[in-house]
Enzyme design. Sequence first.
Site, PDB file in Angstrom:
ATOM      1  N   THR A 109       0.823  -1.436   0.070  1.00 19.06           N
ATOM      2  CA  THR A 109       0.126   0.190  -0.410  1.00 19.06           C
ATOM      3  C   THR A 109       0.914   1.227   0.088  1.00 19.06           C
ATOM      4  OG1 THR A 109      -1.719  -1.339   1.407  1.00 19.06           O
ATOM      5  CG2 THR A 109      -1.473   1.405   1.254  1.00 19.06           C
ATOM      6  N   ASP A 142      -4.383   6.071   6.486  1.00 17.90           N
ATOM      7  CA  ASP A 142      -3.089   6.971   6.667  1.00 17.90           C
ATOM      8  C   ASP A 142      -2.274   7.139   5.911  1.00 17.90           C
ATOM      9  OD1 ASP A 142      -1.682   4.700   7.958  1.00 17.90           O
ATOM     10  OD2 ASP A 142      -1.856   5.545   9.978  1.00 17.90           O
ATOM     11  N   HIS A 146      -8.272  -9.049   1.307  1.00 11.46           N
ATOM     12  CA  HIS A 146      -7.162  -9.437   2.130  1.00 11.46           C
ATOM     13  C   HIS A 146      -8.511 -11.041   2.941  1.00 11.46           C
ATOM     14  CE1 HIS A 146      -3.454  -7.525   1.718  1.00 11.46           C
ATOM     15  NE2 HIS A 146      -3.872  -6.798   1.956  1.00 11.46           N
ATOM     16  N   ASP A 188      -3.046   0.799  -5.940  1.00 11.22           N
ATOM     17  CA  ASP A 188      -1.924   1.277  -4.918  1.00 11.22           C
ATOM     18  C   ASP A 188      -1.170  -0.190  -5.573  1.00 11.22           C
ATOM     19  OD1 ASP A 188      -4.081  -0.474  -3.838  1.00 11.22           O
ATOM     20  OD2 ASP A 188      -2.905   0.175  -2.008  1.00 11.22           O
ATOM     21  N   HIS A 189      -1.835  -1.413  -6.144  1.00 10.60           N
ATOM     22  CA  HIS A 189      -1.241  -2.832  -6.742  1.00 10.60           C
ATOM     23  C   HIS A 189      -2.653  -3.555  -6.851  1.00 10.60           C
ATOM     24  CE1 HIS A 189      -2.513  -4.115  -2.298  1.00 10.60           C
ATOM     25  NE2 HIS A 189      -2.353  -3.186  -1.845  1.00 10.60           N
ATOM     26  N   HIS A 200      -0.931  -9.288  -1.527  1.00 10.04           N
ATOM     27  CA  HIS A 200      -0.111  -9.029  -2.555  1.00 10.04           C
ATOM     28  C   HIS A 200       1.445  -8.999  -1.525  1.00 10.04           C
ATOM     29  CE1 HIS A 200      -0.618  -5.288   0.294  1.00 10.04           C
ATOM     30  NE2 HIS A 200      -1.828  -5.694   0.089  1.00 10.04           N
TER      31      HIS A 200
END
Length: 562
Positions: A93, A176, A307, A348-349, A495
């Site tokens: 992330t 965050d 997840h 982000d992935h 990931h």
Amino acid sequence: MRLSFSSLALATALLVSTPAFADNGAAPAADTAAPAEAAAPAEAPQLILAISVDQFSADLFAQYREHFSKGFARLLDGAVFPSGYQSHAATETCPGHSTLLTGVHPARTGIIANDWYVPGISRPDKEVYCVEDESNPKSTSDEPVVSPKHLKAPTLGDLMKKANPAIINAAVSAKDRAAVMMSGHDTDAVYWFDDKGFTTFEDRKITPAVEAENAALSKLVDAGAGPLPVPGYCSAADRPVKVGDFTVGTYRFPQTAGDYKAYAKGPRLDAATGDLAIRMVDELGMGKDAVPDVLSVSFSQTDRVGHAFGHEGVEMCIQLAQLDATLGTLFDALDARGIDYAVVLTADHGGFDAPDRLDQQGYPAAKYISPTLTGDALAAAVSKETGIVAPQGKLLYGGGSSGDIYLGAGLTDDQRKTVTDALVAMLKANPEVDAVYTADELKSVPLPHGHPQDWTMIQRVRASFDPERSGDVLMMTKRGVVGIAHPGPGYVATHGSPWDYDRRVPIVFWRKGMTHEEQPAPVETVDIAPTLASLVGLKEPAGTWDGRCLDIDGSEADTCAR
């Protein structure tokens, strides 16, 4: 009061040199636009809306795009790059978000993982979180004092504010690290979810808009809610899959009254994130004049659902349907306010499904990583073979998935070489490991360029290697090896690998008036910042970006020639 600029004054304000970078040329001539019937809007948008969908792989995008009918569907009329890449190996992330608006790879952002180790620090676990100020005595890796200090590169918002301080740079996410990485250092408002509501940096206070959102959120959680609806096209995914002594594949996210932990793991928190984004637009006065603002919104719940349940169950199908509606609500709100906004949506992935389901779907090689590859197990094996015991703390830190392994503090140079050699040999002999590199090897490899799908393994690793923060040894597991040694409820898939199911993400741009294009060529997330910079007339010197500007209008107009 904020200043209002004409188009010419806006271009002048953004093209001036900044304290960090020198001027890189004059503004393009005003008469270079393509004919009106073929041209995208010639002026800068009032608002750049940068959206990240955490763990939204190119595979998920391809699988579900035909079912999108609301927010996602609007974006599909824009410039669609279905084969975008988070080109680097550290597909987590924090590194992924660090590339989105800096335009550079993690090797230059310095964000090489969500967490890294500094064996010589006094903190017992030696672990440092990517967005913490570890020098603050109140900060721990589990309860960090959040800070952007570790981000080495400026974001688009940072650069735009240096050119014109009237610009507003704001961000919101459930995480965050996502909000901080997309907004950068020079920010007007940054919020993330923490236990029971949205919060911000230690030295700032939440505003009335955040207080109102937290109150609305609290009311919803306290009231509870029934299961979320299952779209008809989800029926094939709606079946139980056994993982150990529990099952996934049939959960519908019922909301028990007062259960904030369950709320934080499901689709409803994305809706709250979008709602707060709208409140921020109103409170900050974003998109109200000719000065383009930047609002970064990272939706985290696709990652949390991935997840907990994997990619191919009814849970992910519900999640993406709910997010489609949330995006529609956000876009409708901006339309209602008459704001001229440009959107980029990416991730982000990517991610990988639970090996238990993959085995049922013809991928028996998919497996959970062996516990022997965890840091403690590797340390015990290396210590047994070499006879070397760590003089301070542990012999090794890290391991357990693709990524960095750090040698403990206090070893002599000879001991470090002996431990490194033994560790490398042990990893190379392991059938679950694809590649092993030492820091010394990676330091001599130039930063990669060219099409990211053609990069070698060592180039992928080099793109997220920072000699100041990366490990002494970097281990890459084989395709299909999931970096979870002990799956359990809430954690069955992940990931973080160097393989394309984690690297490939969609990149989609949209603005009213654009001509649609579908571009199959591979592009990178580091191309996003220079592309948006061109839209707002921001010029930076050569070398500022690792990426390139993408022409995102499918007509004769060239959005990179402004």
